[in-house]
Design an enzyme around this catalytic site. Structure first.
Site, short mmCIF file in Angstrom:
data_model
loop_
_atom_site.label_atom_id
_atom_site.label_comp_id
_atom_site.label_asym_id
_atom_site.label_seq_id
_atom_site.Cartn_x
_atom_site.Cartn_y
_atom_site.Cartn_z
N PRO A 68 7.66 -2.05 3.82
CA PRO A 68 8.20 -1.28 4.93
C PRO A 68 7.12 -0.91 5.95
O PRO A 68 6.12 -0.29 5.61
CB PRO A 68 8.75 -0.01 4.25
CG PRO A 68 8.83 -0.33 2.80
CD PRO A 68 7.76 -1.35 2.55
N GLU A 69 7.31 -1.35 7.16
CA GLU A 69 6.45 -0.97 8.27
C GLU A 69 7.36 -0.38 9.33
O GLU A 69 8.50 -0.07 9.06
CB GLU A 69 5.68 -2.20 8.78
CG GLU A 69 4.85 -2.86 7.67
CD GLU A 69 4.12 -4.11 8.12
OE1 GLU A 69 3.78 -4.21 9.30
OE2 GLU A 69 3.89 -4.99 7.26
N LYS A 125 4.90 5.06 10.05
CA LYS A 125 5.70 4.74 8.87
C LYS A 125 6.20 5.98 8.16
O LYS A 125 6.76 5.88 7.06
CB LYS A 125 4.88 3.87 7.92
CG LYS A 125 4.34 2.59 8.57
CD LYS A 125 3.28 1.93 7.71
CE LYS A 125 2.47 0.93 8.53
NZ LYS A 125 1.30 0.44 7.78
N ARG A 141 7.58 -0.48 -6.94
CA ARG A 141 6.14 -0.31 -7.21
C ARG A 141 5.74 1.14 -7.48
O ARG A 141 4.58 1.40 -7.79
CB ARG A 141 5.31 -0.85 -6.05
CG ARG A 141 5.44 -2.33 -5.82
CD ARG A 141 4.67 -3.15 -6.82
NE ARG A 141 4.69 -4.55 -6.45
CZ ARG A 141 5.67 -5.40 -6.76
NH1 ARG A 141 6.73 -4.97 -7.44
NH2 ARG A 141 5.62 -6.66 -6.40
N ARG A 201 -12.99 1.78 18.92
CA ARG A 201 -13.34 0.87 17.82
C ARG A 201 -13.76 -0.48 18.37
O ARG A 201 -13.04 -1.46 18.24
CB ARG A 201 -12.13 0.67 16.87
CG ARG A 201 -11.60 1.92 16.26
CD ARG A 201 -12.60 2.52 15.29
NE ARG A 201 -12.10 3.76 14.76
CZ ARG A 201 -11.34 3.87 13.69
NH1 ARG A 201 -11.00 2.78 13.05
NH2 ARG A 201 -10.93 5.04 13.26
N ARG A 256 -6.74 -8.46 2.59
CA ARG A 256 -5.33 -8.52 2.93
C ARG A 256 -4.96 -9.95 3.23
O ARG A 256 -5.65 -10.61 4.04
CB ARG A 256 -5.01 -7.65 4.17
CG ARG A 256 -5.25 -6.18 3.96
CD ARG A 256 -4.23 -5.61 3.00
NE ARG A 256 -4.75 -4.50 2.23
CZ ARG A 256 -4.80 -3.25 2.64
NH1 ARG A 256 -4.36 -2.94 3.81
NH2 ARG A 256 -5.28 -2.33 1.86
#
Length: 286
Positions: free
Chosen positions: A2-3, A58, A125, A168, A274
């Site tokens: 889920p995003e 989220k 999970r 960043r 990832r």
DNA sequence: AACTACTCCTGGAGGC
DNA sequence: TGCCTCCAGGAGTAGT
């Protein structure tokens, strides 16, 4: 997993089908799901009315009259609505083996609302969490999360993206875009999709982007959201795109399949541990 | 600031 | 068929 698009699908469903309804009962089968502020428990929800639902990144915020719930579905959570009185919806990580009959062994919470509407939280999970907070603790709770601007918020413009990335400059694009304190809502799937849309390699740095590339990244994020939202988000199981769910996502979970733009086979690499999917032709390495 | 490593957890997949 | 091992990953934390 889920995003933003999956959580937004839940928010819209809850807003349309549950706001204004009263809780008439609940069943909690995995107590670790709940993290309650002192003195609060789900017992206090029975008889309470859902007043509003809000999303940032989220995170979902459900405001009831006595206190608030903050929900995060993490890696594999799902919110499913069923009932005779509502259309229902399913948002988040699917549990295909048991989709047909709820509750099942991965259903952790059932909230019963007046009018035969039921909201289930499932999670294979066990990472999802629901925090119970007094209303006056909610602003501090979100402040501590230090979330960047939500990608669907109208205030999120290309100028805002430029300003956020300016904090960043050295880091690689993928970890930076995954950092919820830079911008909020993108996860592993949608960062891959946005970078593919923009034709940018995940290991480029923000500082290396030309003005046109930065605009392209913003447009790529927005195009990705525009693809995902109408279909309720992506359907990925065990890291693989599900063929019955159409062509979206375009690259994530599609190792070896042709890039929809140029036909070059999609490759899978790892960036920051990832799984990362790119088109080696459309997204040249730095 | 930016990176790595670790933790939480379970089901699906692959090897034999 | 049935073990075994590995892998998937959001986010928090700690260490470098």
């Amino acid at each position: 997993m889920p995003e933003l698009p999956e959580v937004e699908t839940a928010r819209r469903g809850i807003a349309e089908q549950f706001v204004g309804r009263r809780v008439v009962g609940y069943e909690l089968t995995r107590t670790f799901l709940i993290v309650a502020a002192p003195g609060l428990s789900l017992d206090g929800l029975v008889g309470a009315t859902l007043e509003s639902v809000y999303r940032h990144g989220k995170y979902l915020l459900l405001t009831f009259d006595p206190f608030s719930l903050v929900v995060h579905l993490k890696l594999a959570g799902q919110l499913v609505a069923r009932g005779g009185g509502i259309p229902g919806f399913a948002a988040g990580h699917p549990v295909p083996a048991y989709d047909a009959d709820l509750p099942h062994k991965s259903t952790h919470l059932r909230l019963d609302f007046a009018g035969d509407a039921v909201l289930y939280l499932t999670d294979i999970r066990h990472f999802a969490r629901v925090w119970l907070l007094p209303h006056d603790a909610v602003p501090d709770y979100f402040a501590r999360l230090k979330l960047g601007p939500d990608v669907l918020d109208p205030v999120f413009t290309v100028d805002v993206l430029r300003a956020r990335l300016a904090t960043r400059t050295v880091g690689r694009l993928k970890p930076t875009l995954l950092d919820q304190s830079v911008i909020a809502g993108l996860g592993n799937i949608y960062v891959d999709e946005s970078l593919w849309q923009a034709g940018l390699h995940p290991e480029r740095t923000a500082a290396s982007l030309s003005p046109a590339e930065l605009t392209g990244l913003y447009d790529g994020i927005m195009r990705t959201m525009a693809h995902a939202l109408p279909i309720g988000g992506a359907r990925i199981l065990n890291g693989k795109a599900q063929p019955e769910h159409g062509e979206f996502p375009f690259v994530h979970g599609r190792e070896g399949q042709p890039c929809p733009r140029c036909g070059t086979p999609i490759i899978k690499t790892h960036v920051n541990h990832r799984g990362t999917y790119t088109c080696p032709h459309c997204q040249p390495a730095p």
